[in-house]
Design an enzyme around this catalytic site. Structure first.
Site, PDB file in Angstrom:
ATOM      1  N   ILE A  91       0.874  -0.733   0.188  1.00  0.00           N
ATOM      2  CA  ILE A  91       0.002  -0.213   0.185  1.00  0.00           C
ATOM      3  C   ILE A  91       0.945   1.591  -0.328  1.00  0.00           C
ATOM      4  O   ILE A  91       0.549   1.784  -0.425  1.00  0.00           O
ATOM      5  CB  ILE A  91      -1.249   0.658   1.338  1.00  0.00           C
ATOM      6  CG1 ILE A  91      -1.829  -1.110   0.970  1.00  0.00           C
ATOM      7  CG2 ILE A  91      -1.670   0.980   1.361  1.00  0.00           C
ATOM      8  CD1 ILE A  91      -2.971  -1.072   2.320  1.00  0.00           C
TER       9      ILE A  91
ATOM     10  N   ILE B 121      -4.753   6.203   6.673  1.00  0.00           N
ATOM     11  CA  ILE B 121      -5.249   4.837   6.720  1.00  0.00           C
ATOM     12  C   ILE B 121      -4.489   3.680   6.752  1.00  0.00           C
ATOM     13  O   ILE B 121      -5.411   2.530   6.213  1.00  0.00           O
ATOM     14  CB  ILE B 121      -5.249   4.610   4.629  1.00  0.00           C
ATOM     15  CG1 ILE B 121      -4.051   4.920   4.566  1.00  0.00           C
ATOM     16  CG2 ILE B 121      -6.088   5.938   4.229  1.00  0.00           C
ATOM     17  CD1 ILE B 121      -3.245   3.766   3.861  1.00  0.00           C
ATOM     18  N   ALA B 122      -4.340   3.432   8.161  1.00  0.00           N
ATOM     19  CA  ALA B 122      -3.096   3.065   8.448  1.00  0.00           C
ATOM     20  C   ALA B 122      -4.286   1.795   9.846  1.00  0.00           C
ATOM     21  O   ALA B 122      -5.431   1.436   9.479  1.00  0.00           O
ATOM     22  CB  ALA B 122      -1.475   3.036   9.810  1.00  0.00           C
ATOM     23  N   ARG B 123      -4.352   2.282  10.895  1.00  0.00           N
ATOM     24  CA  ARG B 123      -4.718   1.661  11.943  1.00  0.00           C
ATOM     25  C   ARG B 123      -4.786   2.793  13.275  1.00  0.00           C
ATOM     26  O   ARG B 123      -4.031   3.486  13.565  1.00  0.00           O
ATOM     27  CB  ARG B 123      -4.268   0.366  12.470  1.00  0.00           C
ATOM     28  CG  ARG B 123      -4.404  -0.418  11.795  1.00  0.00           C
ATOM     29  CD  ARG B 123      -5.885  -1.350  12.447  1.00  0.00           C
ATOM     30  NE  ARG B 123      -6.342  -2.721  12.167  1.00  0.00           N
ATOM     31  CZ  ARG B 123      -6.446  -2.802  10.325  1.00  0.00           C
ATOM     32  NH1 ARG B 123      -6.828  -1.760   9.898  1.00  0.00           N
ATOM     33  NH2 ARG B 123      -6.563  -4.331  10.635  1.00  0.00           N
TER      34      ARG B 123
ATOM     35  N   GLU C 108     -13.469   2.324  17.037  1.00  0.00           N
ATOM     36  CA  GLU C 108     -14.053   2.574  15.870  1.00  0.00           C
ATOM     37  C   GLU C 108     -15.913   1.831  16.206  1.00  0.00           C
ATOM     38  O   GLU C 108     -15.881   0.468  17.033  1.00  0.00           O
ATOM     39  CB  GLU C 108     -14.366   1.943  14.802  1.00  0.00           C
ATOM     40  CG  GLU C 108     -12.775   2.992  14.514  1.00  0.00           C
ATOM     41  CD  GLU C 108     -11.732   1.918  13.153  1.00  0.00           C
ATOM     42  OE1 GLU C 108     -12.660   1.033  12.220  1.00  0.00           O
ATOM     43  OE2 GLU C 108     -10.627   2.811  12.976  1.00  0.00           O
TER      44      GLU C 108
ATOM     45  N   HIS D 188     -13.924   4.392   8.195  1.00  0.00           N
ATOM     46  CA  HIS D 188     -12.469   3.058   7.808  1.00  0.00           C
ATOM     47  C   HIS D 188     -12.975   2.778   6.407  1.00  0.00           C
ATOM     48  O   HIS D 188     -13.570   1.785   5.785  1.00  0.00           O
ATOM     49  CB  HIS D 188     -13.047   2.300   8.952  1.00  0.00           C
ATOM     50  CG  HIS D 188     -12.227   1.026   8.739  1.00  0.00           C
ATOM     51  ND1 HIS D 188     -11.107   0.967   9.727  1.00  0.00           N
ATOM     52  CD2 HIS D 188     -11.089   0.270   8.057  1.00  0.00           C
ATOM     53  CE1 HIS D 188     -10.263  -0.336   9.576  1.00  0.00           C
ATOM     54  NE2 HIS D 188     -10.300  -0.189   8.599  1.00  0.00           N
TER      55      HIS D 188
END
Length: 304
Positions: free
Chosen positions: A146, A221-223, A252, A270
């Site tokens: 990614i 956009i990872a965690r 989340e 997400h």
């Protein structure tokens, strides 16, 4: 009514309707753990822990929707002889696209501009200027599939790319910076694309955000776990950084409500991998891996 002619499959958590429908077309899908079958499905966000494995002694194969493995206890699965598959590769390009989209949303303020027009403000006032991206430095933390896809896109729009990760990759045409704070210092936009897990928890802390500075932007956009959210909120509220584009959060979907009040943040649920194409590819990959397990064909068993 259960279909005795089809193998049973246990859902370990709620899954999207399209995945459930596809699984139901081949398996007798159940959520009842009283008589657990040998096949199960989970998601990267739900994961699979040792306690669940202990409670399901008949389990032999778990198919995970998603690329992240940080919430799956792979050593425990390995010790119990449980195969684990996941869905890498199929979401790479869409997640990279979304990272760039979030960058535009917060740096060029596309989301804010939409709200500005819808609120009827254009007739009586003007938005203040955004920030140019061409010629700026995009720092990327994590240069796996990614991260490399993000780097290609950032370079393609005229940005200078630098990156940080545990090991240099001399074959890549981007500058490697082994010190994360130094990468933040030289970056106009810092994009987080590293895996989650204990090694990266809280990696982007107050010191990194301070190095990014009042004119810098963060995209995650990872965690959610890779960022110290308290430090991030303070930086956003006080002007310590210019803004952030966030697709993931520490909790989340119940994110801290202070994020919602901030105009210098682009928020997403997400959503980076959620396209028609990726959904189809993920489902196909999961069905193929389950079928491969049943027929003794090789597949990517990350618990092997």
């Amino acid at each position: 009514m259960p279909d005795a002619t089809r193998e049973r499959l246990l859902l370990l958590c709620p899954v999207p309707a399209d995945l459930r429908a596809a699984l139901s077309g081949r398996y007798d899908v159940t959520e009842d753990r009283a008589d657990p079958p040998r096949l199960a499905v989970t998601t990267s966000m739900k994961g699979l822990d040792a306690a669940t494995l202990d409670a399901l002694p008949a389990l032999r194969m778990v198919a995970c929707q998603g690329v992240g493995l940080d919430r799956i206890d792979l050593p425990a699965a390995r010790a119990r002889g449980v195969a684990v598959s996941h869905t890498p590769d199929v979401l790479t390009e869409d997640v990279a696209d979304f990272a760039i989209a979030l960058m535009y949303a917060v740096v060029r303020r596309t989301g804010e501009a939409d709200r500005f027009v819808r609120a009827g403000r254009w007739s009586r006032e003007r938005m203040t200027p955004g920030t140019r991206l061409h010629g700026k430095t995009c720092g990327i933390v994590g240069m796996g599939r990614i991260g490399q896809a993000i780097a290609r896109r950032a370079a393609g729009i005229g940005m200078v790319v630098a990156w940080n990760g545990p090991n240099p990759k001399p074959a890549l045409p981007y500058a490697y910076e082994p010190d994360l704070r130094r990468l933040a210092e030289v970056s106009d936009v810092l994009i987080l694309a590293m895996p989650g897990g204990p090694e990266t928890t809280g990696m982007v802390d107050g010191a990194v955000l301070s190095a990014l500075g009042s004119r810098g932007f963060l995209v995650n956009i990872a965690r959610g776990s890779v960022v110290d959210e308290a430090a991030l909120l303070q930086a956003l509220e006080t002007g310590g950084i210019a803004g952030a584009g966030l697709d993931v959060f520490a909790t989340e979907p119940g994110l801290d409500p202070r994020f919602v009040a901030l105009e210098n943040v682009a928020l997403a649920p997400h959503y980076a991998s959620v396209t028609h194409e990726t959904r189809q590819a993920m489902i196909a990959r999961m069905l193929d891996d389950l079928d491969a397990f049943a027929k003794g064909r090789p597949f990517l068993n990350v618990a092997a």
